[in-house]
Design a protein around this motif. Structure first.
Motif, PDB file in Angstrom:
ATOM      1  N   THR A  46       0.869  -1.184   0.000  1.00 27.96           N
ATOM      2  CA  THR A  46       0.000   0.000   0.000  1.00 27.96           C
ATOM      3  C   THR A  46       0.905   1.233   0.000  1.00 27.96           C
ATOM      4  N   LEU A  47       0.422   2.324  -0.541  1.00 31.15           N
ATOM      5  CA  LEU A  47       1.178   3.584  -0.451  1.00 31.15           C
ATOM      6  C   LEU A  47       0.313   4.723   0.083  1.00 31.15           C
ATOM      7  N   CYS A  48      -0.888   4.881  -0.475  1.00 30.33           N
ATOM      8  CA  CYS A  48      -1.702   5.998   0.017  1.00 30.33           C
ATOM      9  C   CYS A  48      -2.393   5.651   1.337  1.00 30.33           C
ATOM     10  N   GLY A  76      -7.708   5.653  -1.805  1.00 29.20           N
ATOM     11  CA  GLY A  76      -7.817   4.723  -2.929  1.00 29.20           C
ATOM     12  C   GLY A  76      -7.149   5.253  -4.174  1.00 29.20           C
ATOM     13  N   GLY A  77      -6.049   5.969  -4.012  1.00 29.18           N
ATOM     14  CA  GLY A  77      -5.447   6.637  -5.163  1.00 29.18           C
ATOM     15  C   GLY A  77      -4.284   5.918  -5.795  1.00 29.18           C
ATOM     16  N   ARG A 136      -3.572   2.607  -6.019  1.00 28.05           N
ATOM     17  CA  ARG A 136      -3.998   1.348  -6.656  1.00 28.05           C
ATOM     18  C   ARG A 136      -3.020   0.191  -6.444  1.00 28.05           C
ATOM     19  N   LEU A 137      -2.077   0.356  -5.516  1.00 30.42           N
ATOM     20  CA  LEU A 137      -1.132  -0.747  -5.279  1.00 30.42           C
ATOM     21  C   LEU A 137      -1.799  -1.916  -4.574  1.00 30.42           C
ATOM     22  N   CYS A 138      -2.856  -1.628  -3.824  1.00 26.46           N
ATOM     23  CA  CYS A 138      -3.509  -2.683  -3.046  1.00 26.46           C
ATOM     24  C   CYS A 138      -4.548  -3.423  -3.883  1.00 26.46           C
ATOM     25  N   ALA A 141      -9.384  -1.701  -5.557  1.00 30.46           N
ATOM     26  CA  ALA A 141      -8.477  -1.247  -4.491  1.00 30.46           C
ATOM     27  C   ALA A 141      -9.020  -1.778  -3.156  1.00 30.46           C
TER      28      ALA A 141
HETATM   29 FE1  FES Z   1      -3.458   3.111  -2.281  1.00 29.36          FE
HETATM   30 FE2  FES Z   1      -5.231   1.201  -1.644  1.00 29.36          FE
HETATM   31  S1  FES Z   1      -3.406   1.721  -0.627  1.00 29.36           S
HETATM   32  S2  FES Z   1      -5.239   2.474  -3.353  1.00 29.36           S
END
Ligand code: FES
Length: 239
Positions: free
Chosen positions: A35-37, A46-47, A49-51, A63
């Motif tokens: 996850t990043l955001c 939800g920006g 999209r890594l998850c 996401a």
């Molecule tokens: Fe960034 Fe889910 S952690 S979209």
């Protein structure tokens, strides 16, 4: 009483509360998902999209951090398609701005760098944009380097939701999007900034750092956000 939801996660039946997200359940099951955001204690964006996960019947990856659980869901977190999707997301982030780790203050302590290494990103297939973006060193203690920013908005959210100052915001769209302080005033001239440094600590990259930090010196502390939220929820500091 909480409604109990049952879903299938990577082939196993698991239970969840109706107010949980897929990411909550994935973390509860100790499945590693980048996850990043997302940051514990902050609202979800939800920006990044890594998850992304696969939900049976959904036309595209979802996401996990912003997808609520629902009864009978069938979810997969690690498929060759998802791994390729995550690598693509990371490569696009690395290509969009300037992420040359060797000269970055957070080299070795950067969440983007960790996620890329974990996903096996060894090269970037896309053309580097490398825009020449400004730095804002007008604050007495901190620096903003737009070149390292991935627009996760953790700084915006922690400033608004935890510090209550709402100094940070987003301006512009698409490739022109930038984090700004007080309607684009220099950070050092911001009347709302309390200089608490929460934004610097939650920033996953070297976009926000303490003045004087040199290459690889800037480490970040995240746990304080959950600690503050927990204390406030339990009213630990109310006498
Ligand atoms: Fe960034 Fe889910 S952690 S979209």
């Amino acid at each position: 009483m909480d409604t109990v939801i049952t879903l299938t996660l990577n082939g196993e039946m698991v239970s969840a509360r109706a107010d949980q997200t897929l990411l909550d359940i994935i973390r509860e099951q100790k499945i590693s998902l980048p996850t990043l955001c997302h940051m514990d204690g902050l609202s979800e964006r939800g920006g990044c999209r890594l998850c992304a996960v696969e939900v049976q019947g959904a036309p595209r990856p979802m996401a996990a951090c912003v997808t609520p659980v629902s009864e009978g869901m069938v979810v997969r977190t690690h498929t060759p398609e998802l791994e390729a999707y995550r690598r693509m997301v990371l490569e696009l982030l690395l290509a969009e701005r300037n992420h040359i780790c060797a000269i970055c203050v957070t080299n070795g302590h950067c969440e983007l760098q960790w996620a890329a290494a974990q996903a096996g990103v060894t090269s970037v297939r896309y053309a580097y944009l490398h825009p020449d973006l400004p730095m804002d060193a007008s604050h007495g203690r901190f620096v903003l380097d737009h070149n390292r920013c991935i627009l996760c908005t953790r700084c915006v959210r922690v400033c608004d939701e935890v510090e209550g100052a709402h100094t940070w915001d987003l301006a512009g769209r698409g490739i022109q999007a930038r984090v700004i302080t007080d309607l684009s005033r220099p950070w050092g001239a911001s009347p709302s900034c309390t200089s608490c440094g929460k934004c610097v600590q939650v920033c996953p990259t070297g976009a926000l750092f303490a003045k004087g930090a040199t290459v690889a010196e800037m480490t970040k502390e995240h746990d304080f956000v959950s600690w503050i939220i927990r204390g406030r929820t339990k009213r630990e500091w109310v006498w």
